[in-house]
Write a protein that holds these residues in place. Structure first.
Motif, PDB file in Angstrom:
ATOM      1  N   MET A  22       0.801  -1.164   0.000  1.00 46.05           N
ATOM      2  CA  MET A  22       0.000   0.000   0.000  1.00 46.05           C
ATOM      3  C   MET A  22       0.861   1.250   0.000  1.00 46.05           C
ATOM      4  O   MET A  22       1.810   1.343   0.742  1.00 46.05           O
ATOM      5  N   GLN A  23       0.522   2.012  -0.868  1.00 43.55           N
ATOM      6  CA  GLN A  23       1.251   3.262  -0.977  1.00 43.55           C
ATOM      7  C   GLN A  23       0.658   4.311  -0.051  1.00 43.55           C
ATOM      8  O   GLN A  23      -0.533   4.297   0.219  1.00 43.55           O
ATOM      9  N   ASN A  24       1.554   5.175   0.336  1.00 44.64           N
ATOM     10  CA  ASN A  24       1.056   6.285   1.173  1.00 44.64           C
ATOM     11  C   ASN A  24       0.506   7.378   0.266  1.00 44.64           C
ATOM     12  O   ASN A  24       1.253   8.008  -0.484  1.00 44.64           O
ATOM     13  N   LEU A  25      -0.726   7.438   0.293  1.00 44.47           N
ATOM     14  CA  LEU A  25      -1.364   8.495  -0.485  1.00 44.47           C
ATOM     15  C   LEU A  25      -1.397   9.774   0.340  1.00 44.47           C
ATOM     16  O   LEU A  25      -1.616   9.740   1.554  1.00 44.47           O
ATOM     17  N   PRO A  26      -1.163  10.846  -0.323  1.00 45.47           N
ATOM     18  CA  PRO A  26      -1.231  12.102   0.455  1.00 45.47           C
ATOM     19  C   PRO A  26      -2.643  12.301   0.997  1.00 45.47           C
ATOM     20  O   PRO A  26      -3.628  12.072   0.316  1.00 45.47           O
ATOM     21  N   GLN A  27      -2.668  12.661   2.232  1.00 48.14           N
ATOM     22  CA  GLN A  27      -3.978  12.868   2.854  1.00 48.14           C
ATOM     23  C   GLN A  27      -4.502  14.259   2.491  1.00 48.14           C
ATOM     24  O   GLN A  27      -3.731  15.201   2.307  1.00 48.14           O
ATOM     25  N   LYS A  28      -5.790  14.298   2.442  1.00 45.31           N
ATOM     26  CA  LYS A  28      -6.418  15.587   2.137  1.00 45.31           C
ATOM     27  C   LYS A  28      -6.265  16.514   3.338  1.00 45.31           C
ATOM     28  O   LYS A  28      -6.465  16.087   4.472  1.00 45.31           O
ATOM     29  N   ILE A  29      -5.914  17.723   3.021  1.00 46.72           N
ATOM     30  CA  ILE A  29      -5.772  18.707   4.097  1.00 46.72           C
ATOM     31  C   ILE A  29      -7.139  19.359   4.299  1.00 46.72           C
ATOM     32  O   ILE A  29      -7.712  19.930   3.370  1.00 46.72           O
ATOM     33  N   ARG A  30      -7.594  19.211   5.462  1.00 44.84           N
ATOM     34  CA  ARG A  30      -8.899  19.812   5.778  1.00 44.84           C
ATOM     35  C   ARG A  30      -8.699  21.131   6.502  1.00 44.84           C
ATOM     36  O   ARG A  30      -7.841  21.243   7.371  1.00 44.84           O
ATOM     37  N   SER A  31      -9.514  22.089   6.111  1.00 42.31           N
ATOM     38  CA  SER A  31      -9.424  23.386   6.794  1.00 42.31           C
ATOM     39  C   SER A  31     -10.117  23.297   8.142  1.00 42.31           C
ATOM     40  O   SER A  31     -11.073  22.535   8.313  1.00 42.31           O
ATOM     41  N   LYS A  32      -9.598  24.067   9.015  1.00 40.95           N
ATOM     42  CA  LYS A  32     -10.138  24.061  10.367  1.00 40.95           C
ATOM     43  C   LYS A  32     -11.463  24.822  10.376  1.00 40.95           C
ATOM     44  O   LYS A  32     -11.556  25.919   9.829  1.00 40.95           O
ATOM     45  N   LYS A  33     -12.465  24.230  10.933  1.00 45.80           N
ATOM     46  CA  LYS A  33     -13.770  24.907  11.002  1.00 45.80           C
ATOM     47  C   LYS A  33     -13.740  25.907  12.145  1.00 45.80           C
ATOM     48  O   LYS A  33     -13.422  25.543  13.276  1.00 45.80           O
ATOM     49  N   LEU A  34     -14.054  27.159  11.826  1.00 49.36           N
ATOM     50  CA  LEU A  34     -14.100  28.213  12.839  1.00 49.36           C
ATOM     51  C   LEU A  34     -15.493  28.297  13.429  1.00 49.36           C
ATOM     52  O   LEU A  34     -16.482  27.943  12.784  1.00 49.36           O
ATOM     53  N   SER A  35     -15.528  28.794  14.607  1.00 45.73           N
ATOM     54  CA  SER A  35     -16.810  28.924  15.292  1.00 45.73           C
ATOM     55  C   SER A  35     -17.664  29.979  14.589  1.00 45.73           C
ATOM     56  O   SER A  35     -17.181  31.039  14.188  1.00 45.73           O
ATOM     57  N   THR A  36     -18.922  29.715  14.446  1.00 45.23           N
ATOM     58  CA  THR A  36     -19.826  30.668  13.797  1.00 45.23           C
ATOM     59  C   THR A  36     -20.533  31.564  14.804  1.00 45.23           C
ATOM     60  O   THR A  36     -21.468  32.270  14.460  1.00 45.23           O
TER      61      THR A  36
END
Length: 176
Positions: free
Chosen positions: A1-15
């Motif tokens: 299994m190859q290491n696939l780059p993980q998706k970078i998720r943006s941090k959810k800010l408080s609304t």
């Protein structure tokens, strides 16, 4: 299994929005408008004229404080006419004077002093004169401001501005 780059998720800010400042400003505005409305209300002096205006009713008419009433008529050319009491039976006869230290201010100080002494003798100290200011159609706005300044300088607390003239006062202005 190859290491696939993980998706970078943006941090959810408080609304959440902090409305504390908005509430403070709204209360300040409410208080400001309440105060300005209260200060804008005119302060009214009760002004009672006697029911007897004709000379023939003078014997029946009872005016208890006519010596406290001083009338100031403003006319054109900076002319000021003063009298105390009622015009048809004045306590002080009508006099023409001018603005300033030796004019209307002196008259106001002297009359107020007499009335204060009279009031103290009656057991009602501190009741000075009531000045009725009547600007004619020929007087200008500056004359009215000048007489209001004289009221403040002479410390006259009770005065009223009335634009109506009696027929006798109209004749008096015409003759001077």
């Amino acid at each position: 299994m190859q290491n696939l780059p993980q998706k970078i998720r943006s941090k959810k800010l408080s609304t959440k929005v902090d409305l504390t400042a908005m509430v403070s400003v709204s209360f300040l505005l409410i208080i400001f408008f309440m105060v300005t409305i209260e200060l804008a209300k005119p302060k009214v002096l009760d002004y009672y004229l006697p029911n007897c205006i004709d000379e023939q009713y003078r014997s029946v008419c009872n005016i208890s404080n006519e010596n406290r009433i001083m009338t100031v008529l403003l006319d054109d050319n900076n002319k000021v006419i003063t009298y105390t009491g009622l015009l048809y039976v004045p306590i002080d006869t009508p006099k023409t004077t001018k603005y300033g230290k030796n004019g209307i201010r002196k008259v106001l100080f002297e009359r107020n002093k007499k009335v204060l002494e009279y009031s103290t003798a009656l057991g009602k100290p501190g009741r000075g004169i009531t000045v009725i200011i009547k600007p004619s159609k020929n007087s200008n706005y500056g004359n009215l401001i000048d007489i209001l300044d004289e009221m403040a300088i002479a410390k006259i607390e009770a005065y009223a501005i009335i634009p109506e003239f009696t027929p006798e006062e109209t004749k008096l202005l015409a003759s001077n």
